[in-house]
Design a protein around this motif. Sequence first.
Motif, short mmCIF file in Angstrom:
data_model
loop_
_atom_site.label_atom_id
_atom_site.label_comp_id
_atom_site.label_asym_id
_atom_site.label_seq_id
_atom_site.Cartn_x
_atom_site.Cartn_y
_atom_site.Cartn_z
N SER A 155 0.79 -1.23 0.00
CA SER A 155 0.00 0.00 0.00
C SER A 155 0.83 1.28 0.00
O SER A 155 0.26 2.37 0.04
N LYS A 156 2.14 1.18 -0.04
CA LYS A 156 2.97 2.38 0.03
C LYS A 156 2.81 3.18 -1.26
O LYS A 156 2.99 2.66 -2.36
N LEU A 157 2.48 4.45 -1.13
CA LEU A 157 2.25 5.31 -2.29
C LEU A 157 3.29 6.41 -2.43
O LEU A 157 3.51 6.91 -3.53
N TYR A 158 3.90 6.81 -1.32
CA TYR A 158 4.75 7.99 -1.33
C TYR A 158 6.19 7.63 -0.95
O TYR A 158 6.43 6.74 -0.14
N CYS A 159 7.13 8.38 -1.51
CA CYS A 159 8.55 8.13 -1.28
C CYS A 159 8.97 8.56 0.13
O CYS A 159 8.22 9.24 0.83
N ASP A 160 10.18 8.19 0.47
CA ASP A 160 10.75 8.56 1.77
C ASP A 160 11.63 9.79 1.67
O ASP A 160 12.15 10.25 2.67
N ALA A 161 11.83 10.30 0.48
CA ALA A 161 12.80 11.38 0.27
C ALA A 161 12.34 12.72 0.82
O ALA A 161 13.14 13.54 1.23
N GLY A 162 11.07 12.96 0.79
CA GLY A 162 10.56 14.26 1.25
C GLY A 162 9.39 14.06 2.18
O GLY A 162 9.24 13.02 2.82
N ASN A 163 8.54 15.03 2.22
CA ASN A 163 7.33 14.94 3.04
C ASN A 163 6.12 14.71 2.15
O ASN A 163 5.06 15.27 2.38
N CYS A 164 6.28 13.89 1.14
CA CYS A 164 5.23 13.70 0.15
C CYS A 164 3.92 13.22 0.77
O CYS A 164 2.86 13.74 0.46
N ALA A 165 3.99 12.21 1.61
CA ALA A 165 2.76 11.68 2.22
C ALA A 165 2.07 12.76 3.03
O ALA A 165 0.85 12.95 2.93
N ASN A 166 2.84 13.50 3.82
CA ASN A 166 2.26 14.55 4.64
C ASN A 166 1.62 15.63 3.77
O ASN A 166 0.50 16.07 4.04
N ARG A 167 2.32 16.07 2.73
CA ARG A 167 1.78 17.10 1.83
C ARG A 167 0.47 16.64 1.19
O ARG A 167 -0.50 17.39 1.11
N GLU A 168 0.43 15.40 0.73
CA GLU A 168 -0.78 14.90 0.07
C GLU A 168 -1.93 14.76 1.06
O GLU A 168 -3.08 15.04 0.72
N HIS A 169 -1.63 14.35 2.28
CA HIS A 169 -2.69 14.26 3.30
C HIS A 169 -3.24 15.63 3.65
O HIS A 169 -4.45 15.80 3.84
N VAL A 170 -2.38 16.63 3.73
CA VAL A 170 -2.82 18.00 4.01
C VAL A 170 -3.68 18.51 2.84
O VAL A 170 -4.73 19.12 3.06
N ARG A 171 -3.25 18.24 1.61
CA ARG A 171 -4.05 18.64 0.44
C ARG A 171 -5.44 18.02 0.49
O ARG A 171 -6.44 18.68 0.23
N ALA A 172 -5.49 16.73 0.77
CA ALA A 172 -6.78 16.04 0.83
C ALA A 172 -7.65 16.60 1.95
O ALA A 172 -8.86 16.80 1.77
N TYR A 173 -7.04 16.87 3.10
CA TYR A 173 -7.77 17.45 4.22
C TYR A 173 -8.35 18.81 3.85
O TYR A 173 -9.52 19.09 4.09
N ARG A 174 -7.52 19.65 3.25
CA ARG A 174 -7.99 20.99 2.86
C ARG A 174 -9.09 20.91 1.80
O ARG A 174 -10.03 21.69 1.82
N ALA A 175 -8.96 19.97 0.89
CA ALA A 175 -10.00 19.79 -0.14
C ALA A 175 -11.31 19.35 0.49
O ALA A 175 -12.39 19.85 0.11
N ARG A 176 -11.24 18.45 1.47
CA ARG A 176 -12.46 18.01 2.17
C ARG A 176 -13.09 19.17 2.92
O ARG A 176 -14.31 19.37 2.88
N LYS A 177 -12.25 19.95 3.61
CA LYS A 177 -12.76 21.11 4.37
C LYS A 177 -13.40 22.14 3.43
O LYS A 177 -14.42 22.71 3.75
N ALA A 178 -12.77 22.35 2.28
CA ALA A 178 -13.29 23.34 1.33
C ALA A 178 -14.62 22.87 0.76
O ALA A 178 -15.54 23.67 0.55
N SER A 179 -14.77 21.57 0.51
CA SER A 179 -16.03 21.06 -0.07
C SER A 179 -17.15 21.05 0.96
O SER A 179 -18.31 21.23 0.61
N VAL A 180 -16.84 20.90 2.23
CA VAL A 180 -17.84 20.95 3.29
C VAL A 180 -18.36 22.37 3.47
O VAL A 180 -19.53 22.61 3.72
N GLY A 181 -17.47 23.34 3.30
CA GLY A 181 -17.80 24.75 3.49
C GLY A 181 -18.65 25.33 2.37
O GLY A 181 -19.20 26.40 2.48
#
Length: 182
Positions: A155-181
Amino acid sequence: MTFTPDIEASLKVIVNLLNTEVQIVDMLSSVADLDEFLDSQHFTADRAHNQAELRSIRQLRSQLKSIWTASEEDAVFRVNQILRTANAQPQLIKSPRRGYKLHATTMSSPLYDRFAVNAAMALAEVILAGGLERLRICASTDCKNALLDLSRNRSKLYCDAGNCANREHVRAYRARKASVGK
């Protein structure tokens, strides 16, 4: 899927080599860069420390990158091609710390042959285990790093080189918050 520690280590070195090229600046642009990379990976081999050696490793990087996203048939062809080009000759060699290991080059083989055969042997193990889908490119929208998925459930989707997983999770969170609003 588990591989032997030597195979996992070799696969991680391949990932690190592939990821030297995805940056804005090629991280293998000089002989000194190559020396630094090989030292950081604890890769020991006789080295010529010249431009020809650097070119050969950069060319190998391109070959390995093509395997990373290849079909099984194409990957097998390319791995076999690397093994033939480097004159692989499997043999058992005793390591003082780890006992016997299977090497496919002699200890005095040129850097390209040692590195190429080591990588090809590791990739051959991945192919034999039916694990080519574990060789991936980071799923982050702004990253092209290679990654090796050693997770149990693949299930690993993101590399270990940067903060890719964290960035994508924040993007998804913000998108969910924006669609709720809305």
